[in-house]
Design a protein around this motif. Structure first.
Motif, mmCIF file in Angstrom:
data_model
loop_
_atom_site.group_PDB
_atom_site.id
_atom_site.type_symbol
_atom_site.label_atom_id
_atom_site.label_comp_id
_atom_site.label_asym_id
_atom_site.label_seq_id
_atom_site.Cartn_x
_atom_site.Cartn_y
_atom_site.Cartn_z
ATOM 1 N N SER A 1 82.479 -4.909 52.865
ATOM 2 C CA SER A 1 81.584 -4.215 53.769
ATOM 3 C C SER A 1 82.063 -4.388 55.204
ATOM 4 O O SER A 1 82.550 -5.454 55.583
ATOM 5 C CB SER A 1 80.170 -4.767 53.622
ATOM 6 O OG SER A 1 79.302 -4.154 54.542
ATOM 7 N N GLY B 1 80.354 -4.692 57.955
ATOM 8 C CA GLY B 1 79.593 -5.636 58.765
ATOM 9 C C GLY B 1 79.286 -6.966 58.124
ATOM 10 O O GLY B 1 78.608 -7.796 58.730
ATOM 11 N N LEU B 2 79.762 -7.198 56.899
ATOM 12 C CA LEU B 2 79.497 -8.465 56.216
ATOM 13 C C LEU B 2 80.790 -9.255 56.040
ATOM 14 O O LEU B 2 81.880 -8.681 55.989
ATOM 15 C CB LEU B 2 78.889 -8.218 54.834
ATOM 16 C CG LEU B 2 77.505 -7.590 54.789
ATOM 17 C CD1 LEU B 2 77.094 -7.324 53.344
ATOM 18 C CD2 LEU B 2 76.483 -8.470 55.474
ATOM 19 N N ALA B 3 80.633 -10.556 55.915
ATOM 20 C CA ALA B 3 81.790 -11.410 55.654
ATOM 21 C C ALA B 3 82.384 -11.074 54.289
ATOM 22 O O ALA B 3 81.676 -10.651 53.375
ATOM 23 C CB ALA B 3 81.386 -12.876 55.717
ATOM 24 N N HIS C 1 80.997 -11.967 50.550
ATOM 25 C CA HIS C 1 79.962 -11.184 49.859
ATOM 26 C C HIS C 1 80.572 -10.314 48.751
ATOM 27 O O HIS C 1 79.946 -10.112 47.710
ATOM 28 C CB HIS C 1 79.194 -10.299 50.840
ATOM 29 C CG HIS C 1 78.306 -11.067 51.758
ATOM 30 N ND1 HIS C 1 77.075 -11.553 51.384
ATOM 31 C CD2 HIS C 1 78.485 -11.450 53.047
ATOM 32 C CE1 HIS C 1 76.524 -12.191 52.399
ATOM 33 N NE2 HIS C 1 77.363 -12.159 53.423
ATOM 34 N N HIS D 1 77.337 -18.513 51.339
ATOM 35 C CA HIS D 1 77.999 -19.059 52.529
ATOM 36 C C HIS D 1 78.568 -20.454 52.276
ATOM 37 O O HIS D 1 79.695 -20.769 52.671
ATOM 38 C CB HIS D 1 77.018 -19.079 53.710
ATOM 39 C CG HIS D 1 77.672 -19.424 55.001
ATOM 40 N ND1 HIS D 1 77.717 -20.702 55.493
ATOM 41 C CD2 HIS D 1 78.338 -18.649 55.896
ATOM 42 C CE1 HIS D 1 78.354 -20.707 56.641
ATOM 43 N NE2 HIS D 1 78.742 -19.469 56.916
ATOM 44 N N THR E 1 85.555 -14.035 57.274
ATOM 45 C CA THR E 1 85.880 -12.959 58.204
ATOM 46 C C THR E 1 85.102 -11.701 57.838
ATOM 47 O O THR E 1 85.081 -11.288 56.682
ATOM 48 C CB THR E 1 87.391 -12.652 58.161
ATOM 49 O OG1 THR E 1 88.111 -13.840 58.467
ATOM 50 C CG2 THR E 1 87.769 -11.555 59.139
ATOM 51 N N GLN E 2 84.470 -11.089 58.827
ATOM 52 C CA GLN E 2 83.763 -9.833 58.600
ATOM 53 C C GLN E 2 84.754 -8.710 58.353
ATOM 54 O O GLN E 2 85.889 -8.747 58.853
ATOM 55 C CB GLN E 2 82.891 -9.469 59.798
ATOM 56 C CG GLN E 2 81.650 -10.291 59.930
ATOM 57 C CD GLN E 2 80.738 -9.730 61.006
ATOM 58 O OE1 GLN E 2 81.166 -9.036 61.918
ATOM 59 N NE2 GLN E 2 79.468 -10.031 60.888
ATOM 60 N N ASP F 1 86.658 -7.289 61.215
ATOM 61 C CA ASP F 1 87.662 -8.160 61.822
ATOM 62 C C ASP F 1 88.842 -8.488 60.908
ATOM 63 O O ASP F 1 89.700 -9.299 61.280
ATOM 64 C CB ASP F 1 87.009 -9.468 62.280
ATOM 65 C CG ASP F 1 85.996 -9.243 63.396
ATOM 66 O OD1 ASP F 1 86.242 -8.358 64.241
ATOM 67 O OD2 ASP F 1 84.966 -9.929 63.409
#
Length: 105
Positions: free
Chosen positions: A57, A59-61, A64, A70, A84-85, A88
């Motif tokens: 995704s 916007g998600l790390a 997921h 986490h 890392t999202q 990024d």
């Protein structure tokens, strides 16, 4: 076929804009972001030794996508990558933009 990384307007240390090649998914044109994340999941999966259970995704790390929480991601040997999202993620994880992968089957 290897895609060249698109030019991206960034800001220098003095705050002035300059052009450079994109380095992360979030610097790609928006039409290319979903495709890039879909391509990256296979390479990330091989590196971390896990199978993705859902797509990466924006916007998600990354953890997921592998069904981790986490705490599990923090304890993993590749925690830095897993935390890392999607926005990024380095373009080095996308075969179309990675020259090291361009000649591999």
């Amino acid at each position: 076929m290897l895609n060249t990384r698109p030019e991206y307007e960034a800001l220098g240390s003095q705050g002035y804009p300059y052009m450079r090649q994109a380095r992360v998914v979030g610097e790609l044109p928006s039409k290319d972001c979903r495709t890039a994340l879909d391509e990256a999941v296979g390479m990330i999966s091989r590196e971390v030794g896990l199978t993705a259970v859902r797509p990466l995704s924006f916007g998600l790390a990354a953890y997921h996508a592998f069904g981790l929480n986490h705490r599990e991601a923090c304890r993993h040997a590749h925690s830095r990558l897993l935390l890392t999202q999607g926005v990024d993620l380095p373009l080095d994880y996308i075969p179309a933009y990675n020259s090291d992968c361009s000649n591999k089957p």
